[in-house]
Design an enzyme around this catalytic site. Structure first.
Site, PDB file in Angstrom:
ATOM      1  N   HIS A  42       6.834  27.185  29.635  1.00 45.56           N
ATOM      2  CA  HIS A  42       6.745  28.237  28.631  1.00 45.56           C
ATOM      3  C   HIS A  42       7.734  27.990  27.495  1.00 45.56           C
ATOM      4  O   HIS A  42       8.820  27.449  27.727  1.00 45.56           O
ATOM      5  CB  HIS A  42       7.041  29.606  29.258  1.00 45.56           C
ATOM      6  CG  HIS A  42       6.228  29.897  30.477  1.00 45.56           C
ATOM      7  ND1 HIS A  42       4.857  30.027  30.444  1.00 45.56           N
ATOM      8  CD2 HIS A  42       6.590  30.068  31.772  1.00 45.56           C
ATOM      9  CE1 HIS A  42       4.415  30.278  31.668  1.00 45.56           C
ATOM     10  NE2 HIS A  42       5.446  30.305  32.489  1.00 45.56           N
ATOM     11  N   GLU A 100      11.403  33.911  33.003  1.00 44.69           N
ATOM     12  CA  GLU A 100      10.886  34.654  34.151  1.00 44.69           C
ATOM     13  C   GLU A 100      11.688  34.391  35.409  1.00 44.69           C
ATOM     14  O   GLU A 100      12.498  33.455  35.462  1.00 44.69           O
ATOM     15  CB  GLU A 100       9.411  34.316  34.388  1.00 44.69           C
ATOM     16  CG  GLU A 100       9.143  32.861  34.690  1.00 44.69           C
ATOM     17  CD  GLU A 100       7.652  32.523  34.707  1.00 44.69           C
ATOM     18  OE1 GLU A 100       6.813  33.423  34.562  1.00 44.69           O
ATOM     19  OE2 GLU A 100       7.333  31.333  34.873  1.00 44.69           O
ATOM     20  N   HIS A 108       6.914  23.838  36.020  1.00 50.45           N
ATOM     21  CA  HIS A 108       6.852  24.574  37.281  1.00 50.45           C
ATOM     22  C   HIS A 108       5.413  24.886  37.674  1.00 50.45           C
ATOM     23  O   HIS A 108       4.503  24.832  36.841  1.00 50.45           O
ATOM     24  CB  HIS A 108       7.648  25.888  37.192  1.00 50.45           C
ATOM     25  CG  HIS A 108       7.102  26.853  36.184  1.00 50.45           C
ATOM     26  ND1 HIS A 108       7.401  26.780  34.843  1.00 50.45           N
ATOM     27  CD2 HIS A 108       6.261  27.921  36.302  1.00 50.45           C
ATOM     28  CE1 HIS A 108       6.792  27.751  34.190  1.00 50.45           C
ATOM     29  NE2 HIS A 108       6.076  28.456  35.062  1.00 50.45           N
ATOM     30  N   ARG A 118      -0.127  24.609  29.694  1.00 51.78           N
ATOM     31  CA  ARG A 118      -0.556  23.854  30.873  1.00 51.78           C
ATOM     32  C   ARG A 118      -0.470  22.360  30.579  1.00 51.78           C
ATOM     33  O   ARG A 118      -0.968  21.910  29.551  1.00 51.78           O
ATOM     34  CB  ARG A 118      -2.007  24.179  31.229  1.00 51.78           C
ATOM     35  CG  ARG A 118      -2.196  25.398  32.059  1.00 51.78           C
ATOM     36  CD  ARG A 118      -3.656  25.558  32.470  1.00 51.78           C
ATOM     37  NE  ARG A 118      -4.030  26.952  32.336  1.00 51.78           N
ATOM     38  CZ  ARG A 118      -4.707  27.453  31.324  1.00 51.78           C
ATOM     39  NH1 ARG A 118      -5.155  26.676  30.362  1.00 51.78           N
ATOM     40  NH2 ARG A 118      -4.967  28.734  31.270  1.00 51.78           N
TER      41      ARG A 118
END
Length: 320
Positions: free
Chosen positions: A105, A122, A180, A200
């Site tokens: 991200h 996150e 991740h 992605r």
């Protein structure tokens, strides 16, 4: 309407079908739905996914309307000043029956420039993990752009990814840029910035639920990706009936509260709403019941918390 009308708020979960989703959101967390359910968006200010109140006098109101109406009393003065009328955090439960895509991200700066969005920092708390379940976190060797691109072009990226076995109670902080993926067999709670921006880089060569291949974002990811060693796992030791710090970041503070008896808390010095995610057992928070798999928003106008329980584990989250 004044702050006296505010109370601990629950919202309707928004269930998302995913190609990698499973059945644990229903069978373990008690959600009502069917199909390959991968995510339950518990509390969201994301455009087109705004949460709707599910309890009490404000039943049916949406989160944006509450912010408009109550402002500081709901969010806290400091939160309102920093984020305006945009709810800054997104809360989810995620069930991975299969591996999620390998992804990363952007941070605030890149997300603002490219997508007019917050970045995506996150954290994860593992609620349940099948035998040998794992996460992908960064690389398994010293990495540089050239080596990364070579493996990517040969569809051999999995050979250079670090896989980490997980179990119930493990927690991880995923900084922007960290490569991740949530592995098959993992059920977790996710706390993140309000953002739905994902780059992605590998999707296991599988079609989506509609049969099409999901888009990859190789070029967008290239100047965001971190080649540094990932140090995502959080170290903590729980003390029963106390508030244990779990994760500290610029965007959210997360504590874990493992209770075997009722407690009272003074939160008058915290200038923020509080969110509780129940990851074990059940409790009553300021008069509102909460059980495993449920999430509750306590407006910022509350200065004291009374939690009644005989056995519950809660994630407690607020904006620092």
């Amino acid at each position: 309407m004044g702050k006296s009308k505010l109370y601990p708020l629950k919202f309707h979960p928004q269930l998302k079908e995913k190609v990698w989703g499973g059945s644990k959101l229903v069978s373990v967390l008690g959600k009502k739905g069917k199909g390959k359910l991968g995510e339950s968006w518990e509390l969201s200010g994301v455009k087109n996914n705004i949460s709707i109140v599910a309890n009490g006098a404000l039943n049916g109101e949406n989160l944006n309307m509450l912010i408009e109406e109550y402002g500081t009393d709901l969010l806290g003065e400091a939160v309102l000043k920093k984020y305006g009328k945009e709810f800054p955090l997104l809360f989810k439960f995620i069930d991975a029956r299969e591996d999620l895509s390998v992804q990363l991200h952007p941070d605030d700066e890149v997300a603002k420039q490219r997508h007019n969005s917050f970045g995506k920092t996150e954290m994860w708390y593992i609620q349940q993990a099948d035998k040998d379940a794992r996460l992908i976190l960064g690389f398994n060797q010293k990495m540089d752009k050239e080596t990364y691109l070579q493996h990517l072009s040969k569809k051999a990226i999995t050979k250079i990814l670090h896989a980490e076995k997980v179990q119930k109670g493990d927690a991880f902080f995923i900084a922007p840029g960290t490569v991740h993926a949530i592995g098959a067999g993992v059920l977790l709670a996710e706390i993140q910035q309000t953002s739905d921006i994902t780059y992605r880089i590998y999707d296991w060569d599988r079609p989506d639920v509609d049969g099409s291949m999901r888009e990859l974002h190789t070029d967008l990811a290239l100047d965001v990706i971190s080649f540094e060693k990932s140090d995502a796992k959080l170290k903590y030791s729980v003390s029963e009936n106390e508030t244990t710090p779990l994760c500290t970041s610029d965007y959210f503070e997360t504590n874990i509260v493992k209770l075997t008896k009722p407690i009272q808390k003074d939160i008058s010095k915290i200038d923020s709403f509080m969110v509780y995610m129940c990851v074990e057992g059940n409790a009553i928070i300021n008069g509102e019941p909460i059980k495993l798999g449920e999430t509750l928003l306590l407006p910022a106008c509350f200065q004291h918390i009374h939690i009644e329980t005989e056995a519950a584990t809660l994630l407690e989250v607020y904006v620092p």
